[in-house]
Design a protein around this motif. Structure first.
Motif, PDB file in Angstrom:
ATOM      1  N   VAL A  90       5.668 -23.436  32.951  1.00  0.00           N
ATOM      2  CA  VAL A  90       4.393 -23.502  32.235  1.00  0.00           C
ATOM      3  C   VAL A  90       4.148 -22.221  31.445  1.00  0.00           C
ATOM      4  O   VAL A  90       3.717 -22.252  30.281  1.00  0.00           O
ATOM      5  CB  VAL A  90       3.240 -23.776  33.227  1.00  0.00           C
ATOM      6  N   GLU A  91       4.427 -21.071  32.058  1.00  0.00           N
ATOM      7  CA  GLU A  91       4.218 -19.802  31.356  1.00  0.00           C
ATOM      8  C   GLU A  91       5.182 -19.649  30.183  1.00  0.00           C
ATOM      9  O   GLU A  91       4.815 -19.111  29.134  1.00  0.00           O
ATOM     10  CB  GLU A  91       4.369 -18.629  32.323  1.00  0.00           C
ATOM     11  N   LEU A  92       6.421 -20.126  30.333  1.00  0.00           N
ATOM     12  CA  LEU A  92       7.380 -20.048  29.228  1.00  0.00           C
ATOM     13  C   LEU A  92       6.965 -20.967  28.077  1.00  0.00           C
ATOM     14  O   LEU A  92       7.122 -20.606  26.906  1.00  0.00           O
ATOM     15  CB  LEU A  92       8.780 -20.404  29.723  1.00  0.00           C
ATOM     16  N   ILE A  93       6.443 -22.143  28.401  1.00  0.00           N
ATOM     17  CA  ILE A  93       5.929 -23.031  27.348  1.00  0.00           C
ATOM     18  C   ILE A  93       4.782 -22.350  26.617  1.00  0.00           C
ATOM     19  O   ILE A  93       4.708 -22.349  25.382  1.00  0.00           O
ATOM     20  CB  ILE A  93       5.461 -24.373  27.946  1.00  0.00           C
ATOM     21  N   HIS A  94       3.879 -21.746  27.386  1.00  0.00           N
ATOM     22  CA  HIS A  94       2.748 -21.037  26.779  1.00  0.00           C
ATOM     23  C   HIS A  94       3.229 -19.901  25.892  1.00  0.00           C
ATOM     24  O   HIS A  94       2.751 -19.735  24.762  1.00  0.00           O
ATOM     25  CB  HIS A  94       1.842 -20.499  27.890  1.00  0.00           C
ATOM     26  N   ALA A  95       4.197 -19.119  26.378  1.00  0.00           N
ATOM     27  CA  ALA A  95       4.726 -18.006  25.594  1.00  0.00           C
ATOM     28  C   ALA A  95       5.379 -18.506  24.309  1.00  0.00           C
ATOM     29  O   ALA A  95       5.230 -17.898  23.242  1.00  0.00           O
ATOM     30  CB  ALA A  95       5.730 -17.208  26.428  1.00  0.00           C
ATOM     31  N   ALA A  96       6.098 -19.612  24.392  1.00  0.00           N
ATOM     32  CA  ALA A  96       6.737 -20.179  23.203  1.00  0.00           C
ATOM     33  C   ALA A  96       5.703 -20.579  22.165  1.00  0.00           C
ATOM     34  O   ALA A  96       5.867 -20.316  20.959  1.00  0.00           O
ATOM     35  CB  ALA A  96       7.589 -21.384  23.591  1.00  0.00           C
ATOM     36  N   THR A  97       4.610 -21.198  22.625  1.00  0.00           N
ATOM     37  CA  THR A  97       3.571 -21.613  21.667  1.00  0.00           C
ATOM     38  C   THR A  97       2.896 -20.397  21.039  1.00  0.00           C
ATOM     39  O   THR A  97       2.521 -20.442  19.862  1.00  0.00           O
ATOM     40  CB  THR A  97       2.514 -22.497  22.342  1.00  0.00           C
ATOM     41  N   HIS A 100       5.092 -19.124  18.230  1.00  0.00           N
ATOM     42  CA  HIS A 100       4.973 -20.000  17.069  1.00  0.00           C
ATOM     43  C   HIS A 100       3.609 -19.859  16.402  1.00  0.00           C
ATOM     44  O   HIS A 100       3.504 -19.822  15.168  1.00  0.00           O
ATOM     45  CB  HIS A 100       5.216 -21.451  17.491  1.00  0.00           C
ATOM     46  N   ASP A 101       2.544 -19.787  17.231  1.00  0.00           N
ATOM     47  CA  ASP A 101       1.185 -19.649  16.688  1.00  0.00           C
ATOM     48  C   ASP A 101       1.049 -18.401  15.825  1.00  0.00           C
ATOM     49  O   ASP A 101       0.424 -18.433  14.757  1.00  0.00           O
ATOM     50  CB  ASP A 101       0.155 -19.558  17.822  1.00  0.00           C
ATOM     51  N   ASP A 102       1.596 -17.300  16.310  1.00  0.00           N
ATOM     52  CA  ASP A 102       1.434 -16.041  15.579  1.00  0.00           C
ATOM     53  C   ASP A 102       2.137 -16.083  14.225  1.00  0.00           C
ATOM     54  O   ASP A 102       1.691 -15.443  13.267  1.00  0.00           O
ATOM     55  CB  ASP A 102       1.970 -14.876  16.423  1.00  0.00           C
ATOM     56  N   GLY A 129      11.019 -18.555  20.374  1.00  0.00           N
ATOM     57  CA  GLY A 129      10.103 -19.548  20.933  1.00  0.00           C
ATOM     58  C   GLY A 129      10.844 -20.820  21.324  1.00  0.00           C
ATOM     59  O   GLY A 129      10.621 -21.388  22.404  1.00  0.00           O
ATOM     60  N   ASP A 130      11.751 -21.266  20.470  1.00  0.00           N
ATOM     61  CA  ASP A 130      12.570 -22.439  20.794  1.00  0.00           C
ATOM     62  C   ASP A 130      13.411 -22.191  22.046  1.00  0.00           C
ATOM     63  O   ASP A 130      13.581 -23.084  22.894  1.00  0.00           O
ATOM     64  CB  ASP A 130      13.489 -22.784  19.619  1.00  0.00           C
TER      65      ASP A 130
END
Length: 338
Positions: A90-97, A100-102, A129-130
């Motif tokens: 979950v934390e890795l998914i959040h970090a990836a987003t 990408h967001d930035d 991120g990928d």
């Protein structure tokens, strides 16, 4: 049992950072083990990948999503290695987003530090991120829980849909509250909900997953509504944010939707329309109008409604010290100062 603190939780009246710190202290050993899993899965034969990833993850953050995963697992009686794998995922998914967001938002500051895209470049941030998404799915597979893999896969898709939906509403001064809430549900609340459901189901189907998911979804909505309001108020610097970022990026958030509705004449409506259609550097006027009509308090009222729903969703769950902390976390989420 992973609880580092099993005292009778009595957090009424505490500020959000204090309740979040109490949750972190109660789950300290499990969170430390989860952080070890995260670091172990940042490795790559390409040195730049862990460098970029650690720049973001090492900057800290509240770790709210993995904490909710771990707490849900404990409350559902499903703590252990699988829960730690899923909390890390979950934390890795959040970090990836975030990476990408930035890039999408052309951000230069996160948590008070320069963003990875500023330090390393946009292409590098997107590709790392990928990589983090891929590592997250590796961890999900390790649990052997196909329903959880399906849950977090769908959450990842929904987050991407939320990003596109936000782009579609960008600059649209006629965007409605419901349109903005759709963005929040997709971009923010969905991952919180999935984090709680995944934790509860880390060892298989759980009768508690539904209520924990409702808690987390409503918590995520309340949390984001306040975060949006902070962009037009005092205290955002303490969160590592630059006040006015959402305004300059023409993001349609609750303060703007409410302020445009409260406009007193054609001149004010024209200001908002022009600022969000074409962009504007006149943030001072936006903030003055929002302050004049007490929009911050009105935005908080929206957040409090979702925070109350979040706390109520915990009713009926097994008695557990963590449940008491989660209830206070929900209520405190809508009381963060401006």
């Amino acid at each position: 049992m992973a609880l580092a603190a099993t005292k009778e939780a009595k957090t009424e009246g505490q500020a959000f950072p204090e309740v979040a710190a109490e949750l972190k202290a109660a789950l300290r050993s499990e969170l430390d083990a989860t952080n070890a899993v995260i670091l172990d899965h940042l490795g790559s034969r390409v040195p730049l990948i862990p460098e970029v990833a650690k720049h973001l993850i090492g900057a800290g953050g509240k770790r709210l999503r993995p904490l909710i995963t771990l707490a849900a697992a404990e409350i559902a009686g499903a703590g252990g290695e699988n829960a730690r794998y899923l909390a890390a995922a979950v934390e890795l998914i959040h970090a990836a987003t975030l990476l990408h967001d930035d890039v999408v938002d052309d951000s230069d500051l996160r948590r008070g530090f320069k963003t990875a895209n500023v330090v390393f470049g946009n292409k590098e941030s997107v590709l790392v991120g990928d990589f983090l998404f891929a590592r997250a799915f590796e961890l999900m597979v390790k649990t052997g829980q196909l329903p959880v893999l399906d849950l977090l896969s769908r959450a990842s898709c929904t987050i991407s849909e939320g990003e596109v939906l936000q782009l579609e509403t960008q600059g649209n001064i006629d965007a409605t509250e419901e349109m903005h809430l759709d963005v929040i549900r997709a971009k923010t609340a969905m991952l919180f909900e999935a984090a709680a459901r995944a934790g509860a189901g880390s060892l298989g189907a759980s009768p508690h997953a539904e209520k924990l998911g409702q808690f987390a979804e409503n918590f995520g909505i309340a949390y984001q509504l306040v975060d949006d309001a902070l962009d037009y108020g005092h205290g955002a610097q303490d969160l590592g944010k630059t006040i006015g970022d959402d305004f300059r990026e023409r993001k349609m958030t609750m303060p703007v939707i409410l302020a445009y509705r409260a406009a007193r004449d054609d001149s004010e409506r024209a200001y908002w329309r022009d600022a969000f259609a074409n962009g504007s550097d006149d943030f001072d006027r936006a903030k003055a109008l929002i302050d004049r009509d007490d929009i911050g308090a009105k935005a908080l009222d929206h957040a409090r409604g979702y925070a109350a729903q979040s706390a109520e969703a915990l009713d009926g769950l097994p008695d557990h010290p963590l449940k008491d902390i989660l209830r206070e976390l929900a209520l405190a989420s809508a009381e963060r100062p401006f």
